[in-house]
Design a protein around this motif. Structure first.
Motif, PDB file in Angstrom:
ATOM      1  N   ALA A 116      -1.761  17.288 -31.388  1.00  0.00           N
ATOM      2  CA  ALA A 116      -2.166  18.672 -31.108  1.00  0.00           C
ATOM      3  C   ALA A 116      -3.627  18.901 -31.464  1.00  0.00           C
ATOM      4  CB  ALA A 116      -1.283  19.642 -31.889  1.00  0.00           C
ATOM      5  N   ALA A 117      -4.108  18.225 -32.495  1.00  0.00           N
ATOM      6  CA  ALA A 117      -5.491  18.406 -32.936  1.00  0.00           C
ATOM      7  C   ALA A 117      -6.485  17.711 -32.013  1.00  0.00           C
ATOM      8  CB  ALA A 117      -5.660  17.875 -34.361  1.00  0.00           C
ATOM      9  N   ASP A 118      -6.047  16.716 -31.272  1.00  0.00           N
ATOM     10  CA  ASP A 118      -6.939  15.957 -30.385  1.00  0.00           C
ATOM     11  C   ASP A 118      -6.315  15.891 -28.995  1.00  0.00           C
ATOM     12  OD1 ASP A 118      -8.676  14.281 -29.090  1.00  0.00           O
ATOM     13  OD2 ASP A 118      -8.391  12.576 -30.440  1.00  0.00           O
ATOM     14  N   PRO A 119      -6.582  16.897 -28.150  1.00  0.00           N
ATOM     15  CA  PRO A 119      -5.955  16.927 -26.822  1.00  0.00           C
ATOM     16  C   PRO A 119      -6.385  15.770 -25.913  1.00  0.00           C
ATOM     17  CG  PRO A 119      -7.622  18.649 -27.017  1.00  0.00           C
ATOM     18  CD  PRO A 119      -7.476  18.021 -28.373  1.00  0.00           C
ATOM     19  N   PHE A 120      -7.454  15.062 -26.279  1.00  0.00           N
ATOM     20  CA  PHE A 120      -7.922  13.948 -25.452  1.00  0.00           C
ATOM     21  C   PHE A 120      -7.347  12.616 -25.910  1.00  0.00           C
ATOM     22  CE2 PHE A 120     -11.172  17.254 -25.262  1.00  0.00           C
ATOM     23  CZ  PHE A 120     -11.115  17.515 -23.900  1.00  0.00           C
ATOM     24  N   ARG A 121      -6.555  12.655 -26.962  1.00  0.00           N
ATOM     25  CA  ARG A 121      -5.955  11.432 -27.488  1.00  0.00           C
ATOM     26  C   ARG A 121      -5.058  10.832 -26.400  1.00  0.00           C
ATOM     27  NH1 ARG A 121      -4.979   9.638 -32.794  1.00  0.00           N
ATOM     28  NH2 ARG A 121      -3.166   8.296 -32.948  1.00  0.00           N
ATOM     29  N   GLN A 122      -5.320   9.608 -26.065  1.00  0.00           N
ATOM     30  CA  GLN A 122      -4.577   8.936 -24.998  1.00  0.00           C
ATOM     31  C   GLN A 122      -3.539   8.000 -25.589  1.00  0.00           C
ATOM     32  OE1 GLN A 122      -4.887   9.355 -21.606  1.00  0.00           O
ATOM     33  NE2 GLN A 122      -6.190  11.056 -22.160  1.00  0.00           N
ATOM     34  N   GLY A 123      -2.630   7.621 -24.750  1.00  0.00           N
ATOM     35  CA  GLY A 123      -1.668   6.600 -25.141  1.00  0.00           C
ATOM     36  C   GLY A 123      -0.346   7.201 -25.532  1.00  0.00           C
ATOM     37  N   GLY A 124       0.635   6.393 -25.426  1.00  0.00           N
ATOM     38  CA  GLY A 124       1.971   6.783 -25.840  1.00  0.00           C
ATOM     39  C   GLY A 124       2.507   5.702 -26.740  1.00  0.00           C
ATOM     40  N   GLY A 125       3.785   5.604 -26.781  1.00  0.00           N
ATOM     41  CA  GLY A 125       4.393   4.559 -27.587  1.00  0.00           C
ATOM     42  C   GLY A 125       4.274   3.224 -26.878  1.00  0.00           C
ATOM     43  N   LYS A 126       4.684   2.194 -27.607  1.00  0.00           N
ATOM     44  CA  LYS A 126       4.676   0.868 -26.986  1.00  0.00           C
ATOM     45  C   LYS A 126       5.865   0.756 -26.046  1.00  0.00           C
ATOM     46  CE  LYS A 126       6.918  -0.746 -31.089  1.00  0.00           C
ATOM     47  NZ  LYS A 126       7.135  -1.653 -32.105  1.00  0.00           N
ATOM     48  N   GLY A 127       5.785  -0.174 -25.120  1.00  0.00           N
ATOM     49  CA  GLY A 127       6.846  -0.343 -24.135  1.00  0.00           C
ATOM     50  C   GLY A 127       8.121  -0.900 -24.747  1.00  0.00           C
ATOM     51  N   PHE A 128       9.226  -0.709 -24.048  1.00  0.00           N
ATOM     52  CA  PHE A 128      10.527  -1.209 -24.489  1.00  0.00           C
ATOM     53  C   PHE A 128      10.648  -2.660 -24.060  1.00  0.00           C
ATOM     54  CE2 PHE A 128      15.209  -1.469 -24.273  1.00  0.00           C
ATOM     55  CZ  PHE A 128      15.495  -0.990 -25.540  1.00  0.00           C
ATOM     56  N   THR A 129      10.917  -3.560 -25.010  1.00  0.00           N
ATOM     57  CA  THR A 129      10.905  -5.001 -24.738  1.00  0.00           C
ATOM     58  C   THR A 129      12.304  -5.607 -24.766  1.00  0.00           C
ATOM     59  OG1 THR A 129      10.705  -5.614 -27.066  1.00  0.00           O
ATOM     60  CG2 THR A 129       8.639  -5.146 -25.877  1.00  0.00           C
ATOM     61  N   LYS A 130      12.394  -6.863 -24.319  1.00  0.00           N
ATOM     62  CA  LYS A 130      13.660  -7.592 -24.405  1.00  0.00           C
ATOM     63  C   LYS A 130      14.084  -7.745 -25.863  1.00  0.00           C
ATOM     64  CE  LYS A 130      13.370 -10.318 -20.196  1.00  0.00           C
ATOM     65  NZ  LYS A 130      13.284 -11.652 -19.611  1.00  0.00           N
ATOM     66  N   ALA A 131      13.124  -7.916 -26.746  1.00  0.00           N
ATOM     67  CA  ALA A 131      13.433  -8.039 -28.175  1.00  0.00           C
ATOM     68  C   ALA A 131      14.033  -6.736 -28.697  1.00  0.00           C
ATOM     69  CB  ALA A 131      12.185  -8.413 -28.965  1.00  0.00           C
ATOM     70  N   ASP A 132      13.504  -5.580 -28.240  1.00  0.00           N
ATOM     71  CA  ASP A 132      14.071  -4.288 -28.635  1.00  0.00           C
ATOM     72  C   ASP A 132      15.524  -4.185 -28.173  1.00  0.00           C
ATOM     73  OD1 ASP A 132      11.672  -3.325 -29.759  1.00  0.00           O
ATOM     74  OD2 ASP A 132      11.012  -2.510 -27.834  1.00  0.00           O
ATOM     75  N   ARG A 133      15.778  -4.602 -26.948  1.00  0.00           N
ATOM     76  CA  ARG A 133      17.132  -4.545 -26.379  1.00  0.00           C
ATOM     77  C   ARG A 133      18.077  -5.437 -27.186  1.00  0.00           C
ATOM     78  NH1 ARG A 133      18.020  -2.288 -21.689  1.00  0.00           N
ATOM     79  NH2 ARG A 133      15.865  -2.513 -21.074  1.00  0.00           N
ATOM     80  N   SER A 134      17.619  -6.612 -27.546  1.00  0.00           N
ATOM     81  CA  SER A 134      18.419  -7.543 -28.323  1.00  0.00           C
ATOM     82  C   SER A 134      18.703  -6.988 -29.719  1.00  0.00           C
ATOM     83  CB  SER A 134      17.683  -8.884 -28.427  1.00  0.00           C
ATOM     84  OG  SER A 134      18.422  -9.780 -29.204  1.00  0.00           O
TER      85      SER A 134
END
Length: 151
Positions: A116-134
């Protein structure tokens, strides 16, 4: 009887959860505000809640308790479910419990404030991986076994 509750909006592991729940013969509730294809599995109940902020979350939080497992990426919902005595897993298999939910909530709130303090902040979370699924599959298997032992 224990149950598995899936906060289904944007959940990348619904199919995996269904396979594990079926193997354990545990009722699974897939809760969303629409847009999902219902499963033909008799152990899976698709619950469509009305549109509105947090309606699916409230449905899950009002019903879960000891012996249940909840899968969600929504941290405030996770906190309510932990408080109700349910076991909670994030989509990547991370367990949320009374021991860590306070820190997870605080981190979430801090990140919300930073964005909220930095409206230009880019990026989101990291992608969902096969390791996450496992990791999720392994964690769900362990959680359902533990939930069954509490019945």
């Amino acid at each position: 009887m224990s149950a598995l509750y899936i906060d289904a909006d944007a959940c990348p592991v619904k199919a995996e959860a269904e396979k594990v729940a079926t193997r354990h013969r545990i009722k699974m509730f897939v809760v969303s505000n629409g847009g999902l294809r219902p499963s033909q599995n008799p152990l899976v109940e698709t619950v469509i809640v009305p549109d509105g902020p947090d309606v699916a979350d409230m449905w899950i939080a009002d019903r879960c308790g000891p012996g249940d497992v909840v899968v969600t990426g929504d941290i405030p919902l996770a906190a309510k479910c932990v408080e109700a005595g349910a076991q909670v897993l994030k989509h990547n298999g991370e367990a949320l419990s009374a021991a860590n939910i306070g820190n997870v909530l605080a981190t979430r709130d801090l990140m919300t404030d930073l964005r909220a303090a930095d409206p230009f902040r880019q990026g989101g979370g990291k992608g969902f991986t096969k390791a996450d699924r496992s990791r999720f599959l392994d964690a769900l298997e362990r959680s359902l076994r533990a939930a069954k032992s509490k019945i």
